[in-house]
Design an enzyme around this catalytic site. Sequence first.
Site, short mmCIF file in Angstrom:
data_model
loop_
_atom_site.label_atom_id
_atom_site.label_comp_id
_atom_site.label_asym_id
_atom_site.label_seq_id
_atom_site.Cartn_x
_atom_site.Cartn_y
_atom_site.Cartn_z
N ASP A 74 -94.57 -77.78 41.88
CA ASP A 74 -94.77 -78.61 43.07
C ASP A 74 -96.21 -79.10 43.16
OD1 ASP A 74 -92.15 -78.33 43.85
OD2 ASP A 74 -92.55 -76.46 44.92
N ASP A 179 -105.41 -69.36 64.06
CA ASP A 179 -106.11 -69.41 62.76
C ASP A 179 -106.15 -70.85 62.25
OD1 ASP A 179 -106.46 -66.73 62.79
OD2 ASP A 179 -105.01 -66.26 61.23
N GLY A 191 -92.80 -76.08 52.92
CA GLY A 191 -93.99 -75.45 52.35
C GLY A 191 -94.67 -74.53 53.36
N TYR A 192 -95.97 -74.78 53.61
CA TYR A 192 -96.79 -73.90 54.46
C TYR A 192 -96.18 -73.78 55.87
CZ TYR A 192 -101.42 -72.01 55.82
OH TYR A 192 -102.45 -71.22 56.23
N SER A 193 -95.71 -74.89 56.42
CA SER A 193 -95.17 -74.88 57.78
C SER A 193 -94.00 -73.89 57.91
CB SER A 193 -94.72 -76.30 58.15
OG SER A 193 -94.04 -76.31 59.37
N1 LIG Z 1 -98.59 -69.43 53.16
C1 LIG Z 1 -98.05 -70.47 52.55
O1 LIG Z 1 -96.83 -70.63 52.44
C2 LIG Z 1 -98.95 -71.52 52.00
C3 LIG Z 1 -100.33 -71.43 52.13
C4 LIG Z 1 -101.10 -72.47 51.61
C5 LIG Z 1 -100.49 -73.57 51.00
N2 LIG Z 1 -99.15 -73.61 50.90
C6 LIG Z 1 -98.47 -74.78 50.31
O2 LIG Z 1 -99.01 -75.05 49.04
C7 LIG Z 1 -99.16 -76.44 48.89
C8 LIG Z 1 -100.21 -76.71 47.85
O3 LIG Z 1 -99.68 -76.31 46.60
P1 LIG Z 1 -100.56 -75.68 45.45
O4 LIG Z 1 -99.79 -75.73 44.17
O5 LIG Z 1 -101.92 -76.31 45.50
O6 LIG Z 1 -100.75 -74.19 45.95
P2 LIG Z 1 -100.16 -72.81 45.36
O7 LIG Z 1 -100.41 -72.72 43.91
O8 LIG Z 1 -100.66 -71.70 46.25
O9 LIG Z 1 -98.61 -72.98 45.57
C9 LIG Z 1 -98.03 -72.90 46.82
C10 LIG Z 1 -96.52 -72.69 46.76
O10 LIG Z 1 -95.97 -73.62 47.69
C11 LIG Z 1 -94.84 -74.24 47.10
N3 LIG Z 1 -94.68 -75.59 47.67
C12 LIG Z 1 -95.54 -76.63 47.62
N4 LIG Z 1 -95.00 -77.70 48.25
C13 LIG Z 1 -93.78 -77.30 48.70
C14 LIG Z 1 -92.76 -77.95 49.43
N5 LIG Z 1 -92.86 -79.20 49.85
N6 LIG Z 1 -91.62 -77.24 49.70
C15 LIG Z 1 -91.50 -75.97 49.29
N7 LIG Z 1 -92.44 -75.30 48.63
C16 LIG Z 1 -93.58 -75.96 48.33
C17 LIG Z 1 -95.14 -74.28 45.63
O11 LIG Z 1 -93.95 -74.32 44.87
C18 LIG Z 1 -95.87 -72.97 45.41
O12 LIG Z 1 -94.97 -71.94 45.09
C19 LIG Z 1 -99.56 -76.91 50.26
O13 LIG Z 1 -99.28 -78.28 50.44
C20 LIG Z 1 -98.75 -75.99 51.16
O14 LIG Z 1 -97.50 -76.55 51.55
C21 LIG Z 1 -98.38 -72.62 51.38
N1 LIG Z 2 -97.11 -78.84 31.84
C1 LIG Z 2 -96.68 -77.59 32.01
N2 LIG Z 2 -96.10 -76.93 31.00
C2 LIG Z 2 -95.65 -75.67 31.16
N3 LIG Z 2 -95.77 -74.96 32.27
C3 LIG Z 2 -96.33 -75.56 33.33
C4 LIG Z 2 -96.81 -76.90 33.25
N4 LIG Z 2 -97.30 -77.25 34.45
C5 LIG Z 2 -97.14 -76.17 35.24
N5 LIG Z 2 -96.57 -75.15 34.57
C6 LIG Z 2 -96.26 -73.82 35.10
O1 LIG Z 2 -96.02 -73.92 36.48
C7 LIG Z 2 -96.98 -73.18 37.23
C8 LIG Z 2 -97.23 -73.87 38.53
O2 LIG Z 2 -97.56 -75.22 38.37
P1 LIG Z 2 -98.05 -76.08 39.58
O3 LIG Z 2 -99.44 -75.72 39.97
O4 LIG Z 2 -97.77 -77.50 39.24
O5 LIG Z 2 -97.03 -75.68 40.72
P2 LIG Z 2 -97.10 -74.75 42.02
O6 LIG Z 2 -97.60 -75.55 43.16
O7 LIG Z 2 -97.77 -73.47 41.72
O8 LIG Z 2 -95.55 -74.64 42.29
P3 LIG Z 2 -94.38 -73.75 41.73
O9 LIG Z 2 -94.32 -72.54 42.60
O10 LIG Z 2 -93.23 -74.69 41.90
O11 LIG Z 2 -94.62 -73.43 40.30
C9 LIG Z 2 -98.17 -73.08 36.30
O12 LIG Z 2 -99.00 -71.98 36.55
C10 LIG Z 2 -97.44 -72.91 34.98
O13 LIG Z 2 -96.93 -71.60 34.85
#
Ligand SMILES: NC(=O)c1ccc[n+]([C@@H]2O[C@H](COP(=O)([O-])OP(=O)(O)OC[C@H]3O[C@@H](n4cnc5c(N)ncnc54)[C@H](O)[C@@H]3O)[C@@H](O)[C@H]2O)c1
Ligand SMILES: Nc1ncnc2c1ncn2[C@@H]1O[C@H](COP(=O)(O)OP(=O)(O)OP(=O)(O)O)[C@@H](O)[C@H]1O
Length: 294
Positions: A74, A179, A191-193
């Site tokens: 995501d 907070d 997501g966060y919400s």
């Molecule tokens: N406590 C929480 O749940 C929390 C806290 C901070 C941010 N977030 C989310 O993380 C997003 C940023 O992602 P990142 O990759 O930089 O952070 P991250 O690596 O901490 O990943 C956050 C998680 O949120 C999930 N996520 C992101 N967008 C989503 C969506 N629209 N619906 C369902 N799950 C979703 C991702 O799959 C990931 O597992 C923010 O936009 C926010 O929505 C969640």
């Molecule tokens: N191009 C890629 N090839 C293989 N693995 C990937 C790639 N991009 C991302 N990943 C895997 O997905 C993880 C998460 O990627 P990304 O930061 O895009 O998503 P996220 O916001 O953490 O969401 P999610 O929970 O859906 O993985 C990475 O740490 C890695 O394990």
Amino acid sequence: MKVAIYGQYYQNSTEPIINDIFVFFNRNNVEMIIESHFLLMLNERKIVEKKYKTFTSHTELDSSFDMLISIGGDGTILRAATLVRDSGIPILGINAGRLGFLASVQKENISTFMQFVIDKKYTISKRALLSLTCSPPNESIEEINFAMNEITVSRKDTTSMITIDTYLNDEFLNSYWADGLIISTPTGSTGYSLSCGGPILTPDVKSLVITPIAPHNLTARPLVVPDETEIRLKVSGREENYLVSLDSRVTSIKNESILILKKTPFQIYMVEIPEETFLKTLRNKLLWGEDKRN
Ligand SMILES: NC(=O)c1ccc[n+]([C@@H]2O[C@H](COP(=O)([O-])OP(=O)(O)OC[C@H]3O[C@@H](n4cnc5c(N)ncnc54)[C@H](O)[C@@H]3O)[C@@H](O)[C@H]2O)c1
Ligand SMILES: Nc1ncnc2c1ncn2[C@@H]1O[C@H](COP(=O)(O)OP(=O)(O)OP(=O)(O)O)[C@@H](O)[C@H]1O
């Protein structure tokens, strides 16, 4: 057909995904333009050796592109949205990550999904975004001033709560002692919400969700408002600054600044493959089918 390919990371699992995509697209004469940092990673690992055209910024993605394919989770889709911006280029997310709520296409069976793409057997799910303007202006927000998931204000460098004065279309709503406060689009509602007790909205709902993070006014609850609402925030607290995040991007803002949040005039177009709908993603990711009575 011409597609842009984007990814942020390289991992061992990247190679089979890239192979599946490249073999399929090359066989079907699809032109691929690859984001330059991603191509560099693929070249260094010798995953891709043939020469490809590249792009480095959103200015190079014009209407000649049929689609952008995002390989990752995501977080990668959220970054991809900052590349396509208002160009109208649809994004297809291939989930190489963990949760993959937005990147809905699973990495297994890529060729079946890509056949849908070539046959144009997909629909477009239009996603509303939120824009932010700050007064006095803040440079780091001006560059990319929109979010696909949410805009959040939260406390910084302290355990002390912040106070968020909130106005809807110039009418006072509440001063949240909390907070932080999340203003979420329908896309961001999962997501966060959601983690802070907000409701899930389907992507086509024309609303925003205002969700407080750990409010100390115990009666404060998530509120759904029309997406035409202009939301104005003013934050105060013990520290001089607080944090504002637009999806994954964070910046520090001075207390008493005025933040205006509004729906953007453009939308992000997400590609929805017939068998990978939002409702299916919801059931799968939230494990709704796991109840033995189903
Ligand atoms: N406590 C929480 O749940 C929390 C806290 C901070 C941010 N977030 C989310 O993380 C997003 C940023 O992602 P990142 O990759 O930089 O952070 P991250 O690596 O901490 O990943 C956050 C998680 O949120 C999930 N996520 C992101 N967008 C989503 C969506 N629209 N619906 C369902 N799950 C979703 C991702 O799959 C990931 O597992 C923010 O936009 C926010 O929505 C969640
Ligand atoms: N191009 C890629 N090839 C293989 N693995 C990937 C790639 N991009 C991302 N990943 C895997 O997905 C993880 C998460 O990627 P990304 O930061 O895009 O998503 P996220 O916001 O953490 O969401 P999610 O929970 O859906 O993985 C990475 O740490 C890695 O394990």
